[in-house]
Design a protein around this motif. Sequence first.
Motif, PDB file in Angstrom:
ATOM      1  N   THR A 197      40.914  45.376  44.866  1.00  0.00           N
ATOM      2  CA  THR A 197      41.111  45.294  43.646  1.00  0.00           C
ATOM      3  C   THR A 197      39.872  45.878  42.634  1.00  0.00           C
ATOM      4  OG1 THR A 197      42.221  43.120  43.908  1.00  0.00           O
ATOM      5  CG2 THR A 197      41.866  43.673  41.804  1.00  0.00           C
ATOM      6  N   LEU A 198      40.291  46.590  41.530  1.00  0.00           N
ATOM      7  CA  LEU A 198      39.151  47.099  40.888  1.00  0.00           C
ATOM      8  C   LEU A 198      39.326  46.493  39.392  1.00  0.00           C
ATOM      9  CD1 LEU A 198      39.711  50.935  41.447  1.00  0.00           C
ATOM     10  CD2 LEU A 198      37.887  49.499  42.490  1.00  0.00           C
ATOM     11  N   TYR A 199      38.149  46.058  39.071  1.00  0.00           N
ATOM     12  CA  TYR A 199      37.881  45.312  37.735  1.00  0.00           C
ATOM     13  C   TYR A 199      36.926  46.114  36.748  1.00  0.00           C
ATOM     14  CZ  TYR A 199      40.012  41.299  40.217  1.00  0.00           C
ATOM     15  OH  TYR A 199      40.691  40.353  40.770  1.00  0.00           O
ATOM     16  N   THR A 200      37.064  45.996  35.358  1.00  0.00           N
ATOM     17  CA  THR A 200      35.962  46.460  34.773  1.00  0.00           C
ATOM     18  C   THR A 200      35.075  45.036  34.467  1.00  0.00           C
ATOM     19  OG1 THR A 200      37.371  48.271  33.838  1.00  0.00           O
ATOM     20  CG2 THR A 200      35.341  47.594  32.645  1.00  0.00           C
ATOM     21  N   VAL A 201      33.871  45.407  34.459  1.00  0.00           N
ATOM     22  CA  VAL A 201      32.857  44.332  34.079  1.00  0.00           C
ATOM     23  C   VAL A 201      32.784  43.967  32.692  1.00  0.00           C
ATOM     24  CG1 VAL A 201      30.333  43.654  34.360  1.00  0.00           C
ATOM     25  CG2 VAL A 201      31.498  44.786  36.261  1.00  0.00           C
ATOM     26  N   GLY A 202      32.798  43.074  32.111  1.00  0.00           N
ATOM     27  CA  GLY A 202      32.534  42.886  30.590  1.00  0.00           C
ATOM     28  C   GLY A 202      31.181  42.279  30.577  1.00  0.00           C
ATOM     29  N   ASN A 203      31.224  41.018  29.706  1.00  0.00           N
ATOM     30  CA  ASN A 203      29.910  40.373  29.651  1.00  0.00           C
ATOM     31  C   ASN A 203      29.037  39.977  30.998  1.00  0.00           C
ATOM     32  OD1 ASN A 203      30.043  37.256  29.665  1.00  0.00           O
ATOM     33  ND2 ASN A 203      31.736  37.916  28.480  1.00  0.00           N
ATOM     34  N   VAL A 204      27.828  40.044  31.025  1.00  0.00           N
ATOM     35  CA  VAL A 204      26.956  39.310  32.071  1.00  0.00           C
ATOM     36  C   VAL A 204      26.038  38.442  31.357  1.00  0.00           C
ATOM     37  CG1 VAL A 204      25.472  39.681  33.862  1.00  0.00           C
ATOM     38  CG2 VAL A 204      26.828  41.500  33.295  1.00  0.00           C
ATOM     39  N   LYS A 205      26.267  36.917  31.576  1.00  0.00           N
ATOM     40  CA  LYS A 205      25.797  36.008  30.996  1.00  0.00           C
ATOM     41  C   LYS A 205      25.045  35.220  31.831  1.00  0.00           C
ATOM     42  CE  LYS A 205      28.483  33.760  27.970  1.00  0.00           C
ATOM     43  NZ  LYS A 205      29.811  32.844  27.773  1.00  0.00           N
ATOM     44  N   GLU A 206      23.464  35.297  31.452  1.00  0.00           N
ATOM     45  CA  GLU A 206      22.683  34.539  32.464  1.00  0.00           C
ATOM     46  C   GLU A 206      22.142  33.298  31.767  1.00  0.00           C
ATOM     47  OE1 GLU A 206      18.899  36.795  33.146  1.00  0.00           O
ATOM     48  OE2 GLU A 206      18.037  35.010  33.960  1.00  0.00           O
ATOM     49  N   SER A 211      24.055  33.388  36.897  1.00  0.00           N
ATOM     50  CA  SER A 211      24.427  34.512  36.092  1.00  0.00           C
ATOM     51  C   SER A 211      25.989  34.760  36.086  1.00  0.00           C
ATOM     52  CB  SER A 211      23.669  35.834  36.357  1.00  0.00           C
ATOM     53  OG  SER A 211      22.387  35.630  36.101  1.00  0.00           O
ATOM     54  N   TYR A 212      26.856  34.621  35.118  1.00  0.00           N
ATOM     55  CA  TYR A 212      28.142  34.850  35.111  1.00  0.00           C
ATOM     56  C   TYR A 212      28.513  36.295  34.994  1.00  0.00           C
ATOM     57  CZ  TYR A 212      29.357  29.879  35.180  1.00  0.00           C
ATOM     58  OH  TYR A 212      29.480  28.753  35.414  1.00  0.00           O
ATOM     59  N   TYR A 220      25.557  36.892  41.321  1.00  0.00           N
ATOM     60  CA  TYR A 220      26.386  36.474  40.359  1.00  0.00           C
ATOM     61  C   TYR A 220      27.394  35.504  40.661  1.00  0.00           C
ATOM     62  CZ  TYR A 220      24.364  40.751  38.416  1.00  0.00           C
ATOM     63  OH  TYR A 220      23.786  41.608  37.698  1.00  0.00           O
ATOM     64  N   THR A 221      27.918  34.871  39.660  1.00  0.00           N
ATOM     65  CA  THR A 221      28.956  34.174  40.017  1.00  0.00           C
ATOM     66  C   THR A 221      30.135  34.972  39.110  1.00  0.00           C
ATOM     67  OG1 THR A 221      28.245  31.979  40.046  1.00  0.00           O
ATOM     68  CG2 THR A 221      30.476  32.316  39.039  1.00  0.00           C
ATOM     69  N   ILE A 222      31.251  35.294  39.688  1.00  0.00           N
ATOM     70  CA  ILE A 222      32.207  36.250  39.348  1.00  0.00           C
ATOM     71  C   ILE A 222      33.281  35.491  38.495  1.00  0.00           C
ATOM     72  CG2 ILE A 222      33.683  38.404  39.615  1.00  0.00           C
ATOM     73  CD1 ILE A 222      30.659  38.857  40.646  1.00  0.00           C
ATOM     74  N   ALA A 223      33.393  35.828  37.241  1.00  0.00           N
ATOM     75  CA  ALA A 223      34.107  34.927  36.434  1.00  0.00           C
ATOM     76  C   ALA A 223      35.436  35.826  35.921  1.00  0.00           C
ATOM     77  CB  ALA A 223      33.447  34.276  35.406  1.00  0.00           C
ATOM     78  N   GLY A 224      36.690  35.097  35.835  1.00  0.00           N
ATOM     79  CA  GLY A 224      37.806  35.760  35.321  1.00  0.00           C
ATOM     80  C   GLY A 224      37.808  35.776  33.716  1.00  0.00           C
TER      81      GLY A 224
END
Length: 433
Positions: free
Chosen positions: A303-312, A318-319, A355-359
Amino acid sequence: MFLSDCLGANEKNHLTIGGIDTLELAAEYGTPLYVLDEDAIRRHCRMYTESVARFYDGNGLILYASKALCTKALCKIAEDEGMGLDVVSGGELYTAHKAGFPMERVYFHGNNKTPEELELALKLRVGQIVVDNRDELILINDLWGKANQKADILFRIKPGIDAHTHDFIMTGQIDSKFGVALETGEAMEIIREAVSLPHVKVVGIHCHIGSQIFDLEPFCKAAEVMVDFMGDVKDTLSLTLTQLNLGGGFGIRYTDEDDPIPYDRYMEAVSMVVKSTAERRGLPLPYILMEPGRSIVASAGLTLYTVGNVKEIPGIRSYLSVDGGMSDNPRYILYQAKYDFLIANRCQDAKTEVYTIAGKCCESGDLLGEHVPLQSARRGDTLAVLATGAYNYSMSSRYNCIPRPAVVMVSGGKSRVIVKRETYEDILQNDCL
Ligand code: LLP
């Protein structure tokens, strides 16, 4: 280097699947995007089908368990590859029908088939019904009787095998909603009753001991228990069952921690047990069925996703948020399933971050993975989650009114859409004021 043999890296350091640049796929079809490699799927099918020829004189059939990923294109591949199909609902049955799948090669499963689903199976002339319980047996006898027909049936048996897997997906043991038990005599009684009914013909028995299993032993044990039971049925009821369906559940590599067995080894091991047990019990060799789902499609997909915000969150974690989540892959929240993640546009760089990968769903638990090693990521990167070909699209939802992603198939260096991306209008299609 990569988890699955259909993956690679090109000179731009981009991840490829089936030789195609995943960045190009993301640009052409958008994200989130499910991508499948048809050639890999067919290779997996052939490992199974060739093993029946090699180890069991071709006296059997591999059924694709369509619950893993049910689309018309997948049904077509299963048909081309000479396989049968395991369906578990009216919807899967209807998909197979619309794909033009030969119905005599369909096995209809399910622990609570509705009368409407059974009527559809009757109308479409489904080859075999795998009966779960007595109520269903009576219902089938009535329905087929009204149509003046006879249904070929197998019984779902609980062989009582501990398959050493996640509790949620362990189904061979006695405390299960599926099937009838051996040790209580329930299985023998239901077969005795079925033999007396005019509109069913008992052709065999079925078991499925769980999913994502890495050992050969539970499959061999189940095969032995089942053939022994066929011997008991012959001795007690003078009935020779001809079909033995041993289900699916063969483990795949989600991460480097998993060490799957080559798929043809299952038939090799099981056929030896079936042959020796049948000989010991004086039975003719049964026609064997196996029902792989995950191992056909999982590692052929990503599955391909586009990365949005990276929140540390300093000192905590870090999400990294993506444009999909539990709506397209609920397996982390359901089973704490582990995946391998890559930044597809820098796929060979070292994984220096965690990272923690969040939806994007409105729910704290909407995660795809926690403490995931990954290349350093920023907004706009493409995140690939590997081995998502099974139980992702098929378990997706429209939670938060998020449209389901498209499914793209690659083969021979070309790509095509096999399931279109849903639109907002699709979401409202059946919605009335
Ligand atoms: N046959 C029967 C009767 C089954 O119940 C299943 C899976 C299969 C075959 C195929 O098993 P496979 O080869 O795919 O392991 N949603 C869960 C998996 C549930 C499997 C249910 N039955 C997951 O995402 O891990």
